[in-house]
Structure formats: structure tokens, C-alpha cells
Design an enzyme around this catalytic site. Sequence first.
Site, PDB file in Angstrom:
ATOM      1  N   HIS A  14       0.878  -1.195   0.000  1.00 54.41           N
ATOM      2  CA  HIS A  14       0.000   0.000   0.000  1.00 54.41           C
ATOM      3  C   HIS A  14       0.904   1.229   0.000  1.00 54.41           C
ATOM      4  CE1 HIS A  14      -3.772   2.211   1.579  1.00 54.41           C
ATOM      5  NE2 HIS A  14      -2.846   3.133   1.354  1.00 54.41           N
ATOM      6  N   HIS A  16       1.552   5.372  -1.677  1.00 60.12           N
ATOM      7  CA  HIS A  16       1.171   6.557  -2.454  1.00 60.12           C
ATOM      8  C   HIS A  16       2.420   7.166  -3.064  1.00 60.12           C
ATOM      9  CE1 HIS A  16      -2.914   6.658  -0.759  1.00 60.12           C
ATOM     10  NE2 HIS A  16      -2.327   6.168   0.321  1.00 60.12           N
ATOM     11  N   LEU A  17       2.464   7.212  -4.405  1.00 58.32           N
ATOM     12  CA  LEU A  17       3.625   7.806  -5.086  1.00 58.32           C
ATOM     13  C   LEU A  17       3.328   9.181  -5.660  1.00 58.32           C
ATOM     14  CD1 LEU A  17       5.220   4.796  -7.026  1.00 58.32           C
ATOM     15  CD2 LEU A  17       6.137   5.964  -5.007  1.00 58.32           C
ATOM     16  N   ARG A  18       2.022   9.529  -5.762  1.00 51.51           N
ATOM     17  CA  ARG A  18       1.628  10.818  -6.382  1.00 51.51           C
ATOM     18  C   ARG A  18       2.101  10.880  -7.838  1.00 51.51           C
ATOM     19  NH1 ARG A  18      -1.451  10.830  -1.916  1.00 51.51           N
ATOM     20  NH2 ARG A  18      -0.420  11.653  -0.074  1.00 51.51           N
ATOM     21  N   ASN A  42      -5.266   7.238  -5.918  1.00 50.20           N
ATOM     22  CA  ASN A  42      -6.008   8.465  -5.546  1.00 50.20           C
ATOM     23  C   ASN A  42      -5.297   9.733  -6.012  1.00 50.20           C
ATOM     24  OD1 ASN A  42      -3.983   8.018  -3.577  1.00 50.20           O
ATOM     25  ND2 ASN A  42      -5.135   9.110  -1.990  1.00 50.20           N
ATOM     26  N   LYS A 100      -9.265  -0.462  -5.782  1.00 51.78           N
ATOM     27  CA  LYS A 100      -9.304   0.202  -4.473  1.00 51.78           C
ATOM     28  C   LYS A 100     -10.671   0.830  -4.232  1.00 51.78           C
ATOM     29  CE  LYS A 100      -7.922   2.020  -0.615  1.00 51.78           C
ATOM     30  NZ  LYS A 100      -6.704   2.605  -0.128  1.00 51.78           N
ATOM     31  N   HIS A 137     -10.448   0.907   1.904  1.00 50.64           N
ATOM     32  CA  HIS A 137     -10.238   1.895   2.972  1.00 50.64           C
ATOM     33  C   HIS A 137     -11.422   1.743   3.916  1.00 50.64           C
ATOM     34  CE1 HIS A 137      -8.693   5.801   4.644  1.00 50.64           C
ATOM     35  NE2 HIS A 137      -9.870   5.685   5.219  1.00 50.64           N
ATOM     36  N   HIS A 175      -4.522  -0.745   5.927  1.00 52.40           N
ATOM     37  CA  HIS A 175      -4.070   0.036   7.091  1.00 52.40           C
ATOM     38  C   HIS A 175      -4.992  -0.102   8.307  1.00 52.40           C
ATOM     39  CE1 HIS A 175      -6.859   2.729   5.138  1.00 52.40           C
ATOM     40  NE2 HIS A 175      -5.967   3.252   4.307  1.00 52.40           N
ATOM     41  N   LEU A 220      -4.895   9.014   8.117  1.00 51.64           N
ATOM     42  CA  LEU A 220      -6.187   8.316   8.164  1.00 51.64           C
ATOM     43  C   LEU A 220      -5.989   6.868   7.736  1.00 51.64           C
ATOM     44  CD1 LEU A 220      -8.470  11.107   6.719  1.00 51.64           C
ATOM     45  CD2 LEU A 220      -8.507  10.179   9.052  1.00 51.64           C
ATOM     46  N   ASP A 248       1.495   2.567   3.530  1.00 51.25           N
ATOM     47  CA  ASP A 248       0.648   3.762   3.379  1.00 51.25           C
ATOM     48  C   ASP A 248       1.506   5.024   3.442  1.00 51.25           C
ATOM     49  OD1 ASP A 248      -1.651   5.233   2.959  1.00 51.25           O
ATOM     50  OD2 ASP A 248      -2.266   5.194   5.065  1.00 51.25           O
ATOM     51  N   HIS A 252       2.957  14.405   1.752  1.00 55.97           N
ATOM     52  CA  HIS A 252       2.362  15.736   1.567  1.00 55.97           C
ATOM     53  C   HIS A 252       3.462  16.735   1.906  1.00 55.97           C
ATOM     54  CE1 HIS A 252      -1.874  14.441   1.269  1.00 55.97           C
ATOM     55  NE2 HIS A 252      -1.586  13.547   2.194  1.00 55.97           N
ATOM     56  N   ALA A 264      -3.891  14.607   5.657  1.00 59.53           N
ATOM     57  CA  ALA A 264      -3.635  13.361   6.379  1.00 59.53           C
ATOM     58  C   ALA A 264      -2.582  12.552   5.647  1.00 59.53           C
ATOM     59  CB  ALA A 264      -4.927  12.555   6.487  1.00 59.53           C
TER      60      ALA A 264
HETATM   61  C1  NCD Z   1      -3.546   8.961   2.250  1.00 60.18           C
HETATM   62  C2  NCD Z   1      -3.121  10.018   1.218  1.00 60.18           C
HETATM   63  O1  NCD Z   1      -2.586  11.046   1.629  1.00 60.18           O
HETATM   64  O2  NCD Z   1      -3.308   9.779   0.025  1.00 60.18           O
HETATM   65  N1  NCD Z   1      -3.552   9.571   3.549  1.00 60.18           N
HETATM   66  C3  NCD Z   1      -3.481   8.931   4.734  1.00 60.18           C
HETATM   67  O3  NCD Z   1      -3.601   9.580   5.775  1.00 60.18           O
HETATM   68  N2  NCD Z   1      -3.280   7.633   4.815  1.00 60.18           N
HETATM   69  C4  NCD Z   1      -4.858   8.374   1.858  1.00 60.18           C
HETATM   70  C5  NCD Z   1      -5.219   7.131   2.618  1.00 60.18           C
HETATM   71  O4  NCD Z   1      -4.636   6.073   2.426  1.00 60.18           O
HETATM   72  O5  NCD Z   1      -6.139   7.201   3.455  1.00 60.18           O
HETATM   73 ZN    ZN Z   2      -3.201   5.093   1.751  1.00 66.37          ZN
END
Ligand code: NCD
Ligand code: ZN
Length: 345
Positions: A14, A16-18, A42, A100, A137, A175, A220, A248, A252, A264
Site C-alpha cells: 500500500h 502513495h507515489l503521487r 487516488n 481500491k 479503505h 491500514h 487516516l 501507506d 504531503h 492526512a
Molecule cells: C492517504 C493520502 O494522503 O493519500 N492519507 C493517509 O492519511 N493515509 C490516503 C489514505 O490512504 O487514506
Molecule cells: Zn493510503
Amino acid sequence: MSETLTLRRPDDWHLHLRDGAMLAAVLPETARHFARAIIMPNLVPPVVRGVDAAAYRDRIMAALPEGMAFEPLMTLYLTEDTDSDDVAAAHARGLVKAVKLYPAGATTNSASGVANFDKVRGVLERMADIGLPLCVHGEVTDADIDIFDREAVFIDRVLDPIRQNTPGLRVVMEHITTSVAADYVRSASENLGATITTHHLVINRNHILAGGIKPHYYCLPVAKRETHRLALVAAATSGDSRFFLGTDSAPHTDANKLLPCGCAGCFTATNTVSILAEVFERADALDRLEAFTSLNGPAFYRLPVNADSITLTKGHPVSYPKKIATGDGNVTVFDPGFDLHWHVA
Ligand code: NCD
Ligand code: ZN
């Protein structure tokens, strides 16, 4: 002689690479230690169709520095309009490893997620038929449900009904943050797994709220009380194959974290492996770290384990950057609050 530990190369189930400058800056932080990762969809706009996932995969591979190896395992973002034929085609050509489910409004960029779960029933049935896992989620979004209860309520009101109504659907509860979720996963005899993040093995809600508010610990699902953290450590270190690592790691910029309404997410890609070694050593479970990081996830996703390995050596405190510079601004690396001693070679 120094203590060493060799692990099959880990995967992150899990991540996030953006995109764009952020992607370029954070991808090496993961690729340095991990062979593969399940890539969260996302983005804005979200990765909904097979063509979107193919294009995103190409952008990830283009951002990978020369000499680094990494395989992104792509996912599709489930919407109420998702076309099951498109999902099945993306799965059949090996492009997509999961879909997802974000409840609409649950977290970062989840506005296009699902509000009416009846509308995705057809897609879920198709996924059950073809064996494509659903990553969930697991939080309700109702304003009248306390944020610390949203995971447990989701299991009763949404997740368990979906699983009962869709026999054979393979689900990853992403998560997990509570003993309730860990117990629910254990109660299922098949088709249910869970990812556990690095930060939820380390922090409880006091880290966020006691002695001043700490935005870099806000994510989150939000971290819960200490009894739940201990339940997560017990699950992760148990060797039970239903639990595996999904960091996860969610970058940011500091500018977006340090706001009256901050984003988050905890960014843990840089120091996750060293943190996990510390957590497992404290639990007297270093011999089970490899199952959590490198074996249980591939088993659930029905993929081969990685052929190569990484070696950790115990020594003086590990130094790692406090921040990663990106074209969009600095991203703060998760601070576990204790020294790390396991160096990844
Ligand atoms: C994640 C995100 O920033 O994309 N944020 C987080 O707090 N985990 C989204 C997610 O997995 O809930
Ligand atoms: Zn996530």
C-alpha cells in the site's frame, strides 16, 4: 562480530507515489529497499480506467532513476460508474493487481469514491469471478460516527455485508488500526487479509494530541489508543500470513501538512525497514519480520516472492534525512521518536 539479518527483498502492499515532481522525489525512497509496491490510485483525477493505470505506470517507470529496479503493481480507483469489462480487461493483461474502494469522502482525494455500495455490486461480483482483490479503505464517513469508531462501524455496516453478498471476493482491509479489525481478519477462514502500516505500529493517539498537536503524525485512519497499537504489533509479529506490510507512505508537503486544515498522511518510505526491524526486535520477533515484509503479501496476491534479498546490520544510530526535498516543497520523514539501529546495506 556485528549482528546481521538477511531478508528476502520486501514489497510494500500500500503506497502513495503521487505524480510529477513529487513522484520523482519519493520514488527512489521506496525503490531503494522495496522490489514492488501496490500503487494507490487516488490521484487528481483518479486512476479509474485501464488506460489511466497504463499511463500512470509509464510515468512511474519514467521517473525511476537509472540503475534502480522497481515494479509498480497498479490498482484502479473504484467509482459508482466503473465498467466491469474494463476492469476485467486490465486484469487479464496483467496490468492491474487490485481495485481500491474509497468510501466517498473518507480520505485524501476520495471525492470520486463510492457512496452507494449497491452501485458497485456488479463490479465486485466480476472481481470475485476473476480473482481480482479489492483493497478497502475501511472507514465510514458519517458525520455522527466518532472518528475513532469509524473503522469498527465500517466492518459491521459495510465490509461484512459486502463479503457476505459477494462470495469468493478477495479483500484486503487496508491500514488496519484497531484490535477489532485484527480480530475480524482472524475470524475469516479465507479471502481476507490486512495491511498494517509502519507508523501504526509505532504511534498511538497521544503522539498526535498530547503535549501539542503534531500534524506529521496525523493520518487516516487516525491512530487509536495504545491497546490497539499493541494489538497491531501482536498481529504483525505473529507470523499469521493474513497480515502484511502496507506502509501507506503518503507524502504531503510541509506547507500542506502545517495548515489550519492539514492533510492526512505520514511519509515513511525512507526509514520504514529500519523502523520495522526495531519494532520486531522489541517484540522478540525478528525471525518473523521477513514473513511480514516479504512473504505474506505475495502469498495473498498469488505472486512469486522476490528472488533477491537485503541485509540489515545492527550498529550505531542510523542517520536518515529529516526531510526530502521535492519540486513541490519539503516532505517531512516520519520520526518514530526513538533511535534506529538496523542499517540496510
Ligand atoms: C492517504 C493520502 O494522503 O493519500 N492519507 C493517509 O492519511 N493515509 C490516503 C489514505 O490512504 O487514506
Ligand atoms: Zn493510503
